[in-house]
Design an enzyme around this catalytic site. Structure first.
Site, PDB file in Angstrom:
ATOM      1  N   HIS A   1     -50.918  23.685  16.802  1.00  0.00           N
ATOM      2  CA  HIS A   1     -51.533  24.420  15.704  1.00  0.00           C
ATOM      3  C   HIS A   1     -52.977  23.968  15.560  1.00  0.00           C
ATOM      4  O   HIS A   1     -53.256  22.775  15.607  1.00  0.00           O
ATOM      5  CB  HIS A   1     -50.761  24.131  14.415  1.00  0.00           C
ATOM      6  CG  HIS A   1     -51.125  25.064  13.324  1.00  0.00           C
ATOM      7  ND1 HIS A   1     -52.300  24.954  12.638  1.00  0.00           N
ATOM      8  CD2 HIS A   1     -50.483  26.134  12.833  1.00  0.00           C
ATOM      9  CE1 HIS A   1     -52.362  25.932  11.751  1.00  0.00           C
ATOM     10  NE2 HIS A   1     -51.272  26.663  11.852  1.00  0.00           N
TER      11      HIS A   1
ATOM     12  N   TYR B   1     -55.394  27.885   2.894  1.00  0.00           N
ATOM     13  CA  TYR B   1     -55.795  27.153   1.687  1.00  0.00           C
ATOM     14  C   TYR B   1     -56.499  28.150   0.768  1.00  0.00           C
ATOM     15  O   TYR B   1     -57.572  28.651   1.114  1.00  0.00           O
ATOM     16  CB  TYR B   1     -56.781  26.037   2.024  1.00  0.00           C
ATOM     17  CG  TYR B   1     -56.223  24.909   2.870  1.00  0.00           C
ATOM     18  CD1 TYR B   1     -55.245  24.049   2.362  1.00  0.00           C
ATOM     19  CD2 TYR B   1     -56.702  24.672   4.158  1.00  0.00           C
ATOM     20  CE1 TYR B   1     -54.754  22.996   3.127  1.00  0.00           C
ATOM     21  CE2 TYR B   1     -56.212  23.610   4.925  1.00  0.00           C
ATOM     22  CZ  TYR B   1     -55.244  22.781   4.399  1.00  0.00           C
ATOM     23  OH  TYR B   1     -54.764  21.736   5.152  1.00  0.00           O
TER      24      TYR B   1
ATOM     25  N   PRO C   1     -50.417  14.416  -0.195  1.00  0.00           N
ATOM     26  CA  PRO C   1     -50.192  15.239   0.999  1.00  0.00           C
ATOM     27  C   PRO C   1     -51.288  16.270   1.262  1.00  0.00           C
ATOM     28  O   PRO C   1     -51.158  17.093   2.157  1.00  0.00           O
ATOM     29  CB  PRO C   1     -48.849  15.922   0.729  1.00  0.00           C
ATOM     30  CG  PRO C   1     -48.621  15.818  -0.717  1.00  0.00           C
ATOM     31  CD  PRO C   1     -49.436  14.691  -1.254  1.00  0.00           C
TER      32      PRO C   1
ATOM     33  N   LYS D   1     -51.468  13.320   6.036  1.00  0.00           N
ATOM     34  CA  LYS D   1     -51.721  12.064   6.766  1.00  0.00           C
ATOM     35  C   LYS D   1     -50.559  11.074   6.710  1.00  0.00           C
ATOM     36  O   LYS D   1     -50.475  10.168   7.549  1.00  0.00           O
ATOM     37  CB  LYS D   1     -52.954  11.347   6.175  1.00  0.00           C
ATOM     38  CG  LYS D   1     -54.248  12.105   6.313  1.00  0.00           C
ATOM     39  CD  LYS D   1     -54.750  12.078   7.730  1.00  0.00           C
ATOM     40  CE  LYS D   1     -56.063  12.809   7.870  1.00  0.00           C
ATOM     41  NZ  LYS D   1     -56.174  13.527   9.124  1.00  0.00           N
TER      42      LYS D   1
ATOM     43  N   TYR E   1     -59.653  15.817  10.043  1.00  0.00           N
ATOM     44  CA  TYR E   1     -58.442  16.577   9.701  1.00  0.00           C
ATOM     45  C   TYR E   1     -57.311  16.272  10.680  1.00  0.00           C
ATOM     46  O   TYR E   1     -56.165  16.112  10.294  1.00  0.00           O
ATOM     47  CB  TYR E   1     -58.797  18.063   9.718  1.00  0.00           C
ATOM     48  CG  TYR E   1     -57.745  19.011   9.188  1.00  0.00           C
ATOM     49  CD1 TYR E   1     -57.264  18.901   7.888  1.00  0.00           C
ATOM     50  CD2 TYR E   1     -57.264  20.056   9.976  1.00  0.00           C
ATOM     51  CE1 TYR E   1     -56.323  19.787   7.392  1.00  0.00           C
ATOM     52  CE2 TYR E   1     -56.328  20.950   9.492  1.00  0.00           C
ATOM     53  CZ  TYR E   1     -55.868  20.809   8.203  1.00  0.00           C
ATOM     54  OH  TYR E   1     -54.942  21.691   7.712  1.00  0.00           O
TER      55      TYR E   1
HETATM   56  P1  RFL Z   1     -40.110   7.632   3.914  1.00  0.00           P
HETATM   57  O1  RFL Z   1     -40.088   8.834   4.773  1.00  0.00           O
HETATM   58  O2  RFL Z   1     -40.187   7.822   2.434  1.00  0.00           O
HETATM   59  O3  RFL Z   1     -38.821   6.790   4.274  1.00  0.00           O
HETATM   60  C1  RFL Z   1     -38.439   5.678   3.495  1.00  0.00           C
HETATM   61  C2  RFL Z   1     -36.938   5.490   3.685  1.00  0.00           C
HETATM   62  O4  RFL Z   1     -36.542   4.326   2.953  1.00  0.00           O
HETATM   63  C3  RFL Z   1     -35.341   4.604   2.236  1.00  0.00           C
HETATM   64  N1  RFL Z   1     -35.309   3.685   1.087  1.00  0.00           N
HETATM   65  C4  RFL Z   1     -34.566   2.564   1.064  1.00  0.00           C
HETATM   66  N2  RFL Z   1     -33.711   2.045   1.975  1.00  0.00           N
HETATM   67  C5  RFL Z   1     -33.121   0.859   1.657  1.00  0.00           C
HETATM   68  N3  RFL Z   1     -33.318   0.220   0.478  1.00  0.00           N
HETATM   69  C6  RFL Z   1     -34.180   0.710  -0.460  1.00  0.00           C
HETATM   70  N4  RFL Z   1     -34.381   0.081  -1.605  1.00  0.00           N
HETATM   71  C7  RFL Z   1     -34.845   1.942  -0.173  1.00  0.00           C
HETATM   72  N5  RFL Z   1     -35.734   2.699  -0.849  1.00  0.00           N
HETATM   73  C8  RFL Z   1     -35.999   3.748  -0.057  1.00  0.00           C
HETATM   74  C9  RFL Z   1     -35.469   6.074   1.858  1.00  0.00           C
HETATM   75  O5  RFL Z   1     -34.186   6.643   1.585  1.00  0.00           O
HETATM   76  C10 RFL Z   1     -36.119   6.640   3.123  1.00  0.00           C
HETATM   77  O6  RFL Z   1     -35.154   7.048   4.062  1.00  0.00           O
HETATM   78  O7  RFL Z   1     -41.297   6.640   4.279  1.00  0.00           O
HETATM   79  P2  RFL Z   1     -42.126   6.407   5.654  1.00  0.00           P
HETATM   80  O8  RFL Z   1     -41.195   6.116   6.781  1.00  0.00           O
HETATM   81  O9  RFL Z   1     -43.161   5.449   5.280  1.00  0.00           O
HETATM   82  O10 RFL Z   1     -42.782   7.842   5.990  1.00  0.00           O
HETATM   83  C11 RFL Z   1     -43.766   8.383   5.149  1.00  0.00           C
HETATM   84  C12 RFL Z   1     -43.670   9.906   5.182  1.00  0.00           C
HETATM   85  O11 RFL Z   1     -42.349  10.309   4.865  1.00  0.00           O
HETATM   86  C13 RFL Z   1     -44.664  10.543   4.197  1.00  0.00           C
HETATM   87  O12 RFL Z   1     -45.890   9.858   4.222  1.00  0.00           O
HETATM   88  C14 RFL Z   1     -44.931  12.019   4.543  1.00  0.00           C
HETATM   89  O13 RFL Z   1     -43.783  12.797   4.348  1.00  0.00           O
HETATM   90  C15 RFL Z   1     -46.098  12.558   3.712  1.00  0.00           C
HETATM   91  N6  RFL Z   1     -46.283  14.010   3.938  1.00  0.00           N
HETATM   92  C16 RFL Z   1     -46.904  14.464   5.067  1.00  0.00           C
HETATM   93  N7  RFL Z   1     -47.379  13.593   5.988  1.00  0.00           N
HETATM   94  C17 RFL Z   1     -47.946  14.043   7.149  1.00  0.00           C
HETATM   95  O14 RFL Z   1     -48.369  13.204   7.962  1.00  0.00           O
HETATM   96  N8  RFL Z   1     -48.049  15.392   7.434  1.00  0.00           N
HETATM   97  C18 RFL Z   1     -47.586  16.344   6.553  1.00  0.00           C
HETATM   98  O15 RFL Z   1     -47.650  17.541   6.856  1.00  0.00           O
HETATM   99  C19 RFL Z   1     -47.012  15.892   5.292  1.00  0.00           C
HETATM  100  N9  RFL Z   1     -46.521  16.770   4.394  1.00  0.00           N
HETATM  101  C20 RFL Z   1     -45.761  14.920   3.005  1.00  0.00           C
HETATM  102  C21 RFL Z   1     -45.899  16.308   3.261  1.00  0.00           C
HETATM  103  C22 RFL Z   1     -45.128  14.483   1.824  1.00  0.00           C
HETATM  104  C23 RFL Z   1     -44.640  15.401   0.922  1.00  0.00           C
HETATM  105  N10 RFL Z   1     -44.006  14.915  -0.250  1.00  0.00           N
HETATM  106  C24 RFL Z   1     -42.666  15.190  -0.570  1.00  0.00           C
HETATM  107  C25 RFL Z   1     -44.672  13.886  -1.000  1.00  0.00           C
HETATM  108  C26 RFL Z   1     -45.410  17.220   2.354  1.00  0.00           C
HETATM  109  C27 RFL Z   1     -44.783  16.784   1.164  1.00  0.00           C
HETATM  110  C28 RFL Z   1     -44.273  17.806   0.182  1.00  0.00           C
END
Ligand code: RFL
Length: 388
Positions: free
Chosen positions: A68, A198, A290, A294, A385
């Site tokens: 993309h 956007y 978000p 990143k 980006y």
């Molecule tokens: P995660 O994915 O939150 O995983 C953490 C895991 O830890 C578990 N956990 C525990 N386990 C044991 N004991 C505890 N006390 C615990 N507490 C929590 C949870 O159940 C989970 O399984 O963290 P990680 O690995 O650091 O990854 C980060 C990403 O998930 C996050 O930064 C992204 O999703 C942000 N984000 C995006 N990032 C991108 O790079 N590209 C995107 O297009 C993008 N779109 C987004 C996004 C985040 C969004 N939200 C919901 C904030 C879109 C959205 C809507």
């Protein structure tokens, strides 16, 4: 080695350590189904794909993801497109839903004999700065337990135990509430345009991001405190049509809203990313709004850096990588934070009610005009980006 959390950070780290023969276990609060179906990110930077390629973790995204490279901005002044694969460093995104990436990483780890304990919540990390750190846990049926380890990797996100266990004196927390809220939506509908959309509108921001041929993510800026279920589906689609200017640029392809959630745009950074034997990676280390996609990319990058540093220490007896882990990550984190902050300013009018709202809105228009008209600004945008 104990790894907390089976998100992108924890699972990349677990796969890399396991491949290098380092004994590790992943403790995950949720059950397997929840972990594999939690829809969040979708846009993976070129560097993220290179990391996953390097470690043989990219089969799924190479088969099912798609590249993309175009954004479309819609404002009162019309619309314009940027094909960022022809700007900056000439890189592009791979669109691949985070839950599919997590499923691939999990499948790979388990097939290689990796250990993971689902429904095991870390409650606290004890003695991180002492001789023998341990993690106290609680299983789904309420049974307490304790895991001892040489090192603990806190990859358990923003609400995890790693952050909670850090004494205030051990880290400095930088925090920003951007005072902007999005209603995040997943629609069972094909993408409506072949670009990230956007839309800047006087009623607030609207965003369109492809996920798969059948599913599209949308965002609608809303009032802080709005309950996620307070908007009917009809109201959501009407508002998206209005803000995306469907009358001028064509209707959106509607479908069932299959998931919705409120996202308060907040950012923070913890410094340093280490406290004794506890290391932070991913959202546990820094939360990034978000707006610039990143978070998952930083999570993968930090996991690779941490895996290398742990390998140097545990396999080769060289601790310098662990000593330098925080200093290696933080410039990358701040760079991503800075761009994400800039994007928030590009996409939203000032949230008010400050006296300087008209001034800030003027800056926003100027920022958008520069992006539309200046090649050097476009190169800068493209580099930031897609880059991490
Ligand atoms: P995660 O994915 O939150 O995983 C953490 C895991 O830890 C578990 N956990 C525990 N386990 C044991 N004991 C505890 N006390 C615990 N507490 C929590 C949870 O159940 C989970 O399984 O963290 P990680 O690995 O650091 O990854 C980060 C990403 O998930 C996050 O930064 C992204 O999703 C942000 N984000 C995006 N990032 C991108 O790079 N590209 C995107 O297009 C993008 N779109 C987004 C996004 C985040 C969004 N939200 C919901 C904030 C879109 C959205 C809507």
């Amino acid at each position: 080695m104990v790894i907390l959390g089976a998100g992108p950070a924890g699972l990349v780290l677990a796969n890399l350590l396991h491949t290098r023969g380092i004994d590790c276990v992943v403790l995950e609060r949720a059950d397997r189904h929840h972990v594999q179906t939690r829809a969040r990110a979708g846009f993976l930077a070129a560097n993220t794909v290179r990391i996953l390629d390097r470690h043989g973790l990219s089969d799924g995204l190479r088969r099912r993801g798609h590249t993309h490279h175009t954004c479309e901005f819609r404002t009162d002044d019309g619309r314009f497109r940027l094909d960022y694969s022809g700007l900056g460093d000439g890189e592009q995104h791979t669109v691949y839903p985070q839950q599919d990436l997590v499923t691939d990483l999990l499948t790979h780890f388990l097939a290689a004999g990796g250990r993971i304990r689902f429904e095991t919540e870390a409650v606290a990390i004890l003695d991180a700065d002492g001789d023998g750190p341990s993690v106290s846990v609680r299983t789904a049926d309420g049974r307490p337990g304790r895991w001892r380890a040489r090192y603990v990797a806190g990859c358990d996100g923003r609400h995890g135990a790693a952050r909670r266990s850090l004494p205030d004196t051990a880290v400095r927390r930088y925090h920003r509430d951007h005072r902007v809220t999005w209603l995040g939506l997943l629609a069972e509908a094909p993408p409506s345009l072949d670009a990230v959309g956007y839309a800047v509108h006087e009623r607030g921001f609207a965003g369109h991001m492809a996920r798969t041929a059948e599913v599209t993510r949308y965002y609608l800026q809303c009032e802080r405190g709005t309950p996620a279920d307070s908007w009917s589906e009809a109201r959501i689609w009407d508002e998206l049509d209005l803000r995306m200017r469907a009358k001028e640029y064509g209707p959106l392809r509607r479908g069932r809203i299959v998931q919705r959630g409120i996202v308060d745009l907040e950012s923070d950074v913890l410094e340093p990313l280490r406290h004794g034997a506890l290391f932070l990676a991913g959202d546990a280390a820094s939360l990034i709004s978000p707006s610039a996609a990143k978070g998952a990319n930083l999570a993968v990058l930090e996991a690779e850096l941490l895996a290398q540093a742990l390998t140097d220490d545990l396999v080769h007896g060289d601790p310098t990588g662990l000593d330098g882990y925080s200093a290696r990550c933080l410039p990358r984190i701040w760079r991503a934070q800075e761009f994400s902050h800039w994007m928030i300013g590009l996409l939203h009018g000032s949230p008010g009610p400050d006296d300087d709202v008209p001034y800030l809105n003027g800056l926003q228009r100027s920022r958008m005009t520069a992006l539309r008209t200046s090649r050097s600004q476009q190169d800068w945008f493209a580099e930031r980006y897609v880059g991490v």
